[in-house]
Design an enzyme around this catalytic site. Structure first.
Site, PDB file in Angstrom:
ATOM      1  N   GLU A 141     -10.749  34.520  35.892  1.00 55.12           N
ATOM      2  CA  GLU A 141     -11.092  35.817  35.292  1.00 55.12           C
ATOM      3  C   GLU A 141     -11.935  35.685  34.030  1.00 55.12           C
ATOM      4  OE1 GLU A 141      -7.113  37.610  35.408  1.00 55.12           O
ATOM      5  OE2 GLU A 141      -7.772  38.660  37.208  1.00 55.12           O
ATOM      6  N   GLU A 149      -4.699  34.350  44.647  1.00 54.86           N
ATOM      7  CA  GLU A 149      -3.475  35.042  44.241  1.00 54.86           C
ATOM      8  C   GLU A 149      -3.194  36.123  45.264  1.00 54.86           C
ATOM      9  OE1 GLU A 149      -3.591  36.412  40.114  1.00 54.86           O
ATOM     10  OE2 GLU A 149      -4.748  34.631  39.568  1.00 54.86           O
TER      11      GLU A 149
HETATM   12  C1  GAL Z   1      -4.363  38.280  37.996  1.00 54.81           C
HETATM   13  C2  GAL Z   1      -4.501  37.127  37.034  1.00 54.81           C
HETATM   14  C3  GAL Z   1      -3.195  36.464  36.744  1.00 54.81           C
HETATM   15  C4  GAL Z   1      -2.150  37.501  36.455  1.00 54.81           C
HETATM   16  C5  GAL Z   1      -2.036  38.430  37.610  1.00 54.81           C
HETATM   17  C6  GAL Z   1      -1.049  39.525  37.383  1.00 54.81           C
HETATM   18  O1  GAL Z   1      -5.411  39.145  37.867  1.00 54.81           O
HETATM   19  O2  GAL Z   1      -5.402  36.176  37.502  1.00 54.81           O
HETATM   20  O3  GAL Z   1      -3.370  35.611  35.658  1.00 54.81           O
HETATM   21  O4  GAL Z   1      -2.510  38.220  35.339  1.00 54.81           O
HETATM   22  O5  GAL Z   1      -3.256  39.070  37.794  1.00 54.81           O
HETATM   23  O6  GAL Z   1       0.209  39.102  37.083  1.00 54.81           O
END
Ligand code: GAL
Length: 992
Positions: free
Chosen positions: A425, A504
């Site tokens: 990010e 993620e």
């Molecule tokens: C994503 C980010 C993570 C964390 C997650 C939400 O956007 O890469 O670091 O913030 O969201 O828990």
């Protein structure tokens, strides 16, 4: 010594002083080393002292003076030792976005200690001082002489201190600023925790030392032949290489990389983490390494390891510990990794920074595919529309390159590291592209990942976080939407042509996530989708205390932070104290390496592994009748090759029909022998099928047919027909209930991009137009139903009460009929309820709430699903059986109290003397039950468990249905098929 830097440390984009040594691999060496970990003297000031501008702070010359110095152990974060406090933000910077400057108020920790150099410390060669991690800018003096400074909190740095060290006692002083230009590049979603949180050491560098070694251990997946490419940095004339297991012993020249054929070798994989001992030595120094031979490559839209697709069953892992923060504790980490392996996790993304170096040795040894991420995130620029984002600003280029070099050089020798990730990010820009270029030239053996490279301009894989299922299908299959945020169709086509992964997904915040099965189905369906990494492994709660001494796990806002992001730091598959949540069991089931398919009298065993056969597993069956195990046995399954299956006959006793009973066959694959992460007998896979679906008799037969007799005398009803006690056990209720304590997913409006909420629920509009489910539920009064008895009738056979339940100010509600019948042995309730009025929202639950005496029992025993809680869209980790648990263990202690403990499919529940049985059929469903010491309303009123009032009763909920969980705290909402829309339901309950 000349001035180690030309510029002031703070207020520039320079990553560190010129005196820093080139980064190099972390290896196990026979060179002398002296740990400086231990007790230091420490002082905290609240700003970067001005004396630094002129050079040497007095404490670096004269040692600690005055009363403001304390003992502090290193490694540590000073806020976790009573100096200052932790601070949590997710996206926003906790300081003005004014790069590269930081506020004058800047917590600064001075650390000083003396070091006695042993008498036999070598007089020849050099000595370096190494800092493995200090957040965020550490300035170093030895014996009052300035040595240098560096940013890059989670990156090692070394300085040559030979010329300033003296025999006997030396003074090492560190000044660590919490905020620096480096902080702009370290905006990860985690605690800001300043301090010298990794080790400090002196290392001897002998004459002709092996200053660096870079080993690439390749294995041809077709021939099985291994090849070592060895590059060294040394002043020695030659280097000796030994790989004893293969008989290899060679002398190579350090002048250029050596290529050594080692013959046929075993492959390393996360499934079979085969390591070979390797020594590399000069006359001055010998290093021991453990290498794993494997080849990772991108071929078209395929990511391959050892010639077969590499599919990640992964988690994002931060280093976090409730007492230590990011300080490494090997026992804890080893236990965590073993817990992962026992839950079929085989991959880790080191979100969002390099881990402690020892972690990678453990990953090599236990077997994990690691995506190793650089210490980089500039997410706070998102808040200012990315204006001034360092990622595309040439003045930050050196800082970016410095970070990637230090990342790759330290960890380049690990078999487990299969991909480099530029960071997280940080928008996009030329500096990220430059990092990728640098890696490509330095280590072409590993592909490059960065989710923010939306156009796929400089990375090798296409990566997304929290996509919808529709988006995945569109990337991998029939194109129905443009590729996320790409600049145009050409970039979209480029992304689609690459291996796709989810860096993620499945946001495990609070109770949830739901729909992991749907993601897994996509992962298995689409060849170009290479799995992903669930967010995230562990809650980041920090153990803290209330004024009266109650300990709890604090989250954002619990430490007086002026701006913070609350509970968003608690999104782990395991709680802060390491307790696994049911989401982990859900994943373990979905990621099981073996799957069972029963067809008639045979069982097919599918091996879903890519590298290992099933010779290490014992397959067994167990027959449960009415939840009780009645028979079991093992099955003779020949070893099944990776990716294939075997079918065996089931013994006749396993499949004999059990008419009139509910029978289930459970299959299991258990480890045959102990491993480094589990004992023999550990189940890596299990599966359950209903063994008798045709012959179940309606339970009414056993539990009092309506109309058989009058109501039992041991049931006491109030004048309005409400049950007051049963067999002497006082009861309040059952009352209809629609409220559940909102989960984090229920509370969230959706984080991230607008596409993360399903179009069918939002008409394709952005998240902001869709209020959190919990807000809608609250606005419509679901948490505060009032009840009115409409009628009470008795016909001598049944007591029939009709009740209307509605919230104040609303014309919507539900209308229920309670029909009571039975005899002295049992009291039966048929409850039917229908929605009334114009409902326009989902319901969290539809069920009955009973209040029972607090001291009724401490345990619950049930026949139904267990052992864990489960929900419509998260029910892969449970099976049907008979279970017992303490009431206090029925729910999960999520960071913030919320819905927990629902177990669907209840046949029978025993709470001390009270037995509650349920039947299905005739429109009634088996209920889900929940027993807790607080009501849903009490849970939803507090932010932490310790804020709950003392319990004075037990709460039993019998739900005809509950809304799914979804993943909306960050990702898609509950899928339509798991959403609970207002509808008629019925339950058939018998009290005995
Ligand atoms: C994503 C980010 C993570 C964390 C997650 C939400 O956007 O890469 O670091 O913030 O969201 O828990």
């Amino acid at each position: 010594m000349s001035a180690p830097h030309a510029v002031r440390p703070l207020g520039t984009t320079t990553p560190g002083s010129d005196s820093r040594l080139p980064p190099r691999a972390r290896v196990r060496s026979d060179a002398r080393a002296l740990s400086l970990d231990g007790v230091w003297r420490f002082r905290l000031t609240d700003h970067a002292p001005l004396d630094e501008v002129d050079g040497i702070p007095p404490f670096a010359v004269h040692g600690p003076d005055g009363a403001d110095w304390h003992d502090l152990v290193v490694p540590s974060h000073w806020p976790l030792h009573g100096h200052g406090s932790p601070w949590y933000t997710n996206i926003r910077y906790p300081f003005p976005v004014d790069p590269p400057h930081v506020p004058d108020t800047n917590p600064t920790g001075d650390h000083v200690r003396t070091v006695d150099l042993p008498d036999d410390w070598p007089a020849t060669g050099r000595t370096v001082l190494r800092l493995d991690g200090a957040e965020s800018l550490a300035h170093v003096w030895v014996n009052g002489t300035e040595i240098g400074w560096s940013t890059g909190s989670r990156l090692a740095v070394e300085y040559d201190v030979t010329d300033v060290l003296r025999p006997g006692t030396n003074t090492v002083a560190l000044r660590v600023h919490q905020w620096s230009q480096g902080s702009y590049l370290e905006d990860q979603d985690q605690w800001w925790l300043p301090g010298v949180f990794r080790s400090v050491a002196l290392e001897h560098r002998p004459v002709d030392a092996l200053d660096d070694v870079f080993v690439t251990a390749d294995r041809d997946p077709v021939t099985g032949r291994g090849r070592l490419r060895i590059e060294t940095v040394t002043t020695a004339g030659s280097v000796t290489v030994r790989l004893p297991e293969t008989g290899l012993e060679a002398r190579i020249s350090p002048a250029s990389p050596a290529h050594l054929d080692v013959g046929v070798v075993d492959a390393w994989s996360a499934e079979i983490p085969r390591l070979y001992d390797l020594t590399v030595a000069t006359d001055g120094e010998r290093v021991r390494m453990r290498v794993g031979f494997r080849r990772v490559e991108v071929v078209g839209d395929q990511l391959l390891a050892n010639g077969v697709p590499l599919v990640f069953h992964g988690v994002n892992r931060h280093e976090t510990h409730p007492d230590l923060g990011r300080v490494f504790d090997e026992d804890v980490v080893r236990a965590d990794l073993a817990l992962m392996k026992r839950h079929n996790v085989q991959a880790i993304r080191t979100a969002h920074q390099p881990p402690h170096p020892r972690f990678l040795e453990l990953a090599d040894e236990l077997g994990f595919w690691v995506v190793l991420e650089c210490d980089l995130e500039t997410h706070g620029f998102w808040e200012v529309d990315w204006v001034g984002n360092p990622s595309d600003d040439p003045t930050w280029r050196d800082a970016y390159l410095d970070r990637v070099r230090r990342t790759v050089e330290r960890d380049k020798n690990h078999a487990s590291v299969v991909m480099w990730s530029l960071g997280n990010e940080s928008g996009t820009g030329r500096n990220l592209a430059a990092m990728a270029d640098w890696i490509r030239q330095r280590d072409p053996s590993r592909p490059i990942h960065y989710e923010g490279d939306v156009d796929g301009a400089y990375t090798d894989v296409y990566s997304r976080m929290y996509p919808t299922l529709e988006e995945i299908d569109s990337v991998c299959g029939t194109v129905t939407m443009p590729v996320h945020e790409t600049s145009g169709p050409a970039a979209g086509a480029r992304q689609r042509a690459k291996p796709f992964l989810l860096c993620e997904y499945g946001h495990a915040m609070g109770n949830g996530p739901g729909m992991l099965a749907e993601y897994q189905e996509r992962i298995e369906r689409w060849p170009s989708l290479h799995g992903g990494f669930v967010w995230e492994w562990r809650d980041h709660g920090l153990r803290t205390r209330t004024a009266d001494g109650t300990t709890y796990f604090g989250y954002g806002g619990d430490f007086g932070e002026p701006v913070h992001d609350g509970v968003f730091v608690m999104d782990g598959l395991v709680l802060s104290d390491g307790t696994p949540t049911p989401a982990l069991a859900d994943l373990a089931a979905l990621w099981a390496p073996v799957r069972f398919v029963r067809t008639g009298s045979s069982l097919t065993v599918r091996n879903l592994r890519a590298h290992a056969d099933t010779a290490d597993l014992v397959v067994s069956w167990e027959l449960r009748v009415d939840g009780r195990a009645v028979d079991d046995g093992t099955l003779d399954v020949p070893p099944v090759r990776p990716g294939s299956e075997a079918t065996v006959a089931l013994p006749s006793e396993a499949i004999a029909p059990r008419r009139g009973h509910r029978a289930h066959l459970t299959f299991r694959a258990d480890l045959r022998a102990d491993t480094a992460w589990a004992d023999a007998g550990h189940a890596v896979a299990s599966g359950q099928v209903a063994a008798d679906v045709v012959a179940v008799e309606p339970v009414e037969a056993e539990s009092g047919r309506p109309g058989r007799t009058a109501l039992p005398v041991s049931a006491v009803f109030s004048d309005d027909g409400t049950l007051r006690s049963w067999r002497g056990v006082p009861l309040a209720g059952p009352r209809p209930e629609l409220w559940r304590a909102p989960t984090e997913n229920d509370r969230a409006a959706g984080q991230g991009s607008s596409e993360t909420v399903l179009p069918e629920l939002t008409s394709g509009r952005g998240d902001e137009s869709v209020p959190p489910s919990a807000d809608r539920w609250r606005e419509r009064g679901l948490d505060r139903l009032t009840h009115r008895v409409l009628s009470l009738e008795t016909d001598g056979r049944a007591l029939v009460q009709r009740v209307r339940s509605m919230p104040a100010g609303s014309s919507t509600g539900i209308e229920s009929e309670f029909r009571w019948t039975g005899d002295d042995g049992s009291l039966r309730l048929r409850w039917t309820t229908v929605p009334i009025g114009p409902w326009d929202c989902t319901w969290p639950r539809i069920g009955l709430h009973l209040e029972l005496p607090e001291d009724l029992t401490d345990d619950a025993s049930w026949w139904g699903t267990g052992p864990h809680e489960s929900y419509a869209d998260a029910r892969n980790g449970v099976e049907v059986g008979r279970f017992t648990a303490p009431i206090d263990d029925l729910g999960i202690r999520y960071a913030r109290p919320q819905e927990t403990g629902h177990r669907p499919g209840l046949h029978e529940l025993r709470l001390g003397p009270l037995v509650v049985a349920a039947a299905e059929g005739h429109g009634a469903t088996l209920p889900g039950f929940q027993v807790a010491r607080h009501s849903a309303q009490q849970w939803s009123a507090v932010g932490h468990a310790h804020e709950l009032p003392a319990s004075d009763r037990l709460h039993l909920y019998l739900d005809a249905a509950q809304h799914g969980l979804g993943s909306r705290a960050c990702g898609p909402d509950v899928l339509p098929r798991y959403a609970l829309w207002p509808r008629q339901v019925a339950l058939d309950i018998t009290f005995r």
